[in-house]
Design a protein around this motif. Sequence first.
Motif, PDB file in Angstrom:
ATOM      1  N   MET A   1     -18.703 -66.693 -13.478  1.00 12.56           N
ATOM      2  CA  MET A   1     -19.341 -66.393 -14.752  1.00 12.56           C
ATOM      3  C   MET A   1     -19.850 -67.699 -15.391  1.00 12.56           C
ATOM      4  O   MET A   1     -19.245 -68.744 -15.254  1.00 12.56           O
ATOM      5  N   LYS A   2     -20.965 -67.578 -16.108  1.00 11.29           N
ATOM      6  CA  LYS A   2     -21.516 -68.764 -16.784  1.00 11.29           C
ATOM      7  C   LYS A   2     -21.401 -68.594 -18.306  1.00 11.29           C
ATOM      8  O   LYS A   2     -21.853 -67.582 -18.846  1.00 11.29           O
ATOM      9  N   TYR A   3     -20.780 -69.546 -18.941  1.00 12.91           N
ATOM     10  CA  TYR A   3     -20.631 -69.532 -20.406  1.00 12.91           C
ATOM     11  C   TYR A   3     -21.396 -70.711 -20.996  1.00 12.91           C
ATOM     12  O   TYR A   3     -21.320 -71.825 -20.456  1.00 12.91           O
ATOM     13  N   THR A   4     -22.073 -70.480 -22.102  1.00 13.88           N
ATOM     14  CA  THR A   4     -22.611 -71.602 -22.882  1.00 13.88           C
ATOM     15  C   THR A   4     -22.089 -71.479 -24.297  1.00 13.88           C
ATOM     16  O   THR A   4     -22.214 -70.417 -24.932  1.00 13.88           O
ATOM     17  N   VAL A   5     -21.465 -72.552 -24.739  1.00 13.31           N
ATOM     18  CA  VAL A   5     -20.862 -72.576 -26.069  1.00 13.31           C
ATOM     19  C   VAL A   5     -21.891 -73.119 -27.057  1.00 13.31           C
ATOM     20  O   VAL A   5     -22.414 -74.219 -26.861  1.00 13.31           O
ATOM     21  N   ILE A   6     -22.188 -72.353 -28.081  1.00 16.73           N
ATOM     22  CA  ILE A   6     -23.061 -72.843 -29.159  1.00 16.73           C
ATOM     23  C   ILE A   6     -22.147 -73.347 -30.271  1.00 16.73           C
ATOM     24  O   ILE A   6     -21.443 -72.550 -30.907  1.00 16.73           O
ATOM     25  N   GLY A   7     -22.133 -74.658 -30.466  1.00 19.60           N
ATOM     26  CA  GLY A   7     -21.247 -75.250 -31.470  1.00 19.60           C
ATOM     27  C   GLY A   7     -20.084 -75.924 -30.760  1.00 19.60           C
ATOM     28  O   GLY A   7     -19.029 -75.309 -30.581  1.00 19.60           O
ATOM     29  N   ALA A   8     -20.279 -77.184 -30.345  1.00 19.00           N
ATOM     30  CA  ALA A   8     -19.219 -77.925 -29.651  1.00 19.00           C
ATOM     31  C   ALA A   8     -18.348 -78.642 -30.669  1.00 19.00           C
ATOM     32  O   ALA A   8     -18.077 -79.845 -30.548  1.00 19.00           O
ATOM     33  N   GLY A   9     -17.918 -77.912 -31.710  1.00 17.54           N
ATOM     34  CA  GLY A   9     -16.988 -78.460 -32.691  1.00 17.54           C
ATOM     35  C   GLY A   9     -15.566 -78.197 -32.225  1.00 17.54           C
ATOM     36  O   GLY A   9     -15.317 -78.009 -31.019  1.00 17.54           O
ATOM     37  N   ALA A  10     -14.629 -78.138 -33.176  1.00 20.25           N
ATOM     38  CA  ALA A  10     -13.218 -77.989 -32.817  1.00 20.25           C
ATOM     39  C   ALA A  10     -12.990 -76.775 -31.905  1.00 20.25           C
ATOM     40  O   ALA A  10     -12.468 -76.895 -30.795  1.00 20.25           O
ATOM     41  N   MET A  11     -13.388 -75.606 -32.367  1.00 23.46           N
ATOM     42  CA  MET A  11     -13.073 -74.382 -31.613  1.00 23.46           C
ATOM     43  C   MET A  11     -13.964 -74.197 -30.387  1.00 23.46           C
ATOM     44  O   MET A  11     -13.507 -73.721 -29.342  1.00 23.46           O
ATOM     45  N   GLY A  12     -15.227 -74.560 -30.509  1.00 21.99           N
ATOM     46  CA  GLY A  12     -16.118 -74.451 -29.354  1.00 21.99           C
ATOM     47  C   GLY A  12     -15.599 -75.308 -28.209  1.00 21.99           C
ATOM     48  O   GLY A  12     -15.586 -74.894 -27.050  1.00 21.99           O
ATOM     49  N   LEU A  13     -15.140 -76.508 -28.538  1.00 22.09           N
ATOM     50  CA  LEU A  13     -14.591 -77.386 -27.497  1.00 22.09           C
ATOM     51  C   LEU A  13     -13.311 -76.794 -26.923  1.00 22.09           C
ATOM     52  O   LEU A  13     -13.077 -76.849 -25.722  1.00 22.09           O
ATOM     53  N   ARG A  14     -12.474 -76.229 -27.784  1.00 16.46           N
ATOM     54  CA  ARG A  14     -11.211 -75.665 -27.278  1.00 16.46           C
ATOM     55  C   ARG A  14     -11.503 -74.549 -26.267  1.00 16.46           C
ATOM     56  O   ARG A  14     -10.992 -74.559 -25.151  1.00 16.46           O
ATOM     57  N   TYR A  15     -12.336 -73.584 -26.666  1.00 15.27           N
ATOM     58  CA  TYR A  15     -12.626 -72.469 -25.762  1.00 15.27           C
ATOM     59  C   TYR A  15     -13.338 -72.973 -24.499  1.00 15.27           C
ATOM     60  O   TYR A  15     -12.974 -72.621 -23.383  1.00 15.27           O
TER      61      TYR A  15
END
Length: 316
Positions: A1-15
């Motif tokens: 699966m391919k995920y792209t995180v929008i918002g590499a802040g605290a929670m985006g980085l964690r996930y």
Amino acid sequence: MKYTVIGAGAMGLRYGILLQEHTDAHVDFIDAWAPHIDKIREQGGVYVSRDHENRRLIPINLYTPEEYEGDPDVWIIFMKQMQLEEMLERCAHLFKDHQVAFSAMNGWGHFEKIAKYFPEDRIYGGTALVATVLNGPGDVDFIGKSGAGTMHMCAMTNEVTDIEKAIFADFQQANLNPEISDDFKGMCMAKIVFNSVVNTLCTMYQITMGQFISYPGAREMAMQLINEAYDACDRAGIKLINTRAEELESVDYVSRTGNPLHYPSMYQDMSRGRKTEVDFINGYIARLGRENDYVCRTHEFLTHGVHLAELAFQYH
Ligand code: NAD
């Protein structure tokens, strides 16, 4: 699966980093905060620690919306409420019909914005009971030992689909401790009510969650806010996934035992001169009440209280 995180802040980085490290998923990140992007590029990744310990550099694939050309299966969206509209506009050219969007942001307001780009049957919501701190550009602390925190997830349509099962399996492998709910709005409101107590009071008084719950009147204050919010939800026909008593115990447990040393993210915003999400938390509960002929006096007062605290903080 391919995920792209929008918002590499605290929670985006964690996930994103937990998915990158514990599953075979491909993970990319999109962000727009220049000092953060520059720092990550300069140091070759993000410094990640756990409760201030084991700080290590983790490389990530990071792009601005304009640089990005990827086509993920799932967008994971973790912006602050006030930033989301502009960020989605900047990413709009990347959204495609086969993709789904997942967000576990706090408050209420993000799903309406996401729904401008994705139909309801491709939107998944979540609530994350976990604490993460962005210490500064390129430096994040995943509070709690590995496997700390829990989360709920649910499709906006309440249907459990194959893609949701696949996301659930990846989240499970990434130690995010997911649970699938069958009531989207009831799930979201339970977290909004939790935040309306803990985030708001800790922010106004500039205290940690443990300091809040150590006050002998804390449970009484919490119950007043919970009752008012549940009364508004009753009038709006929303049934929360927790009872009032369970909500109070959740406030007590997470503050006393879960993250006693943590300043909620709303406090972190205020202390860095950023706007808080209070209008989307207590402010949303108050609006829901008004729309249903009920005045949530304490939530209305506290919405002003946090804005006043934002102002007061600037004078210090
Ligand atoms: P965050 O502020 O760390 O990051 C969100 C965005 O803001 C990112 O794009 C980041 O790069 C940018 N940003 C960070 N600091 C900035 C600054 N000083 N100036 C300009 N831009 C900046 O947000 P978060 O804590 O990841 O929260 C995302 C969502 O998740 C919010 O709705 C929040 O309420 C919710 N949430 C947070 C936590 C937590 O413990 N942090 C827990 C549960 C839910």
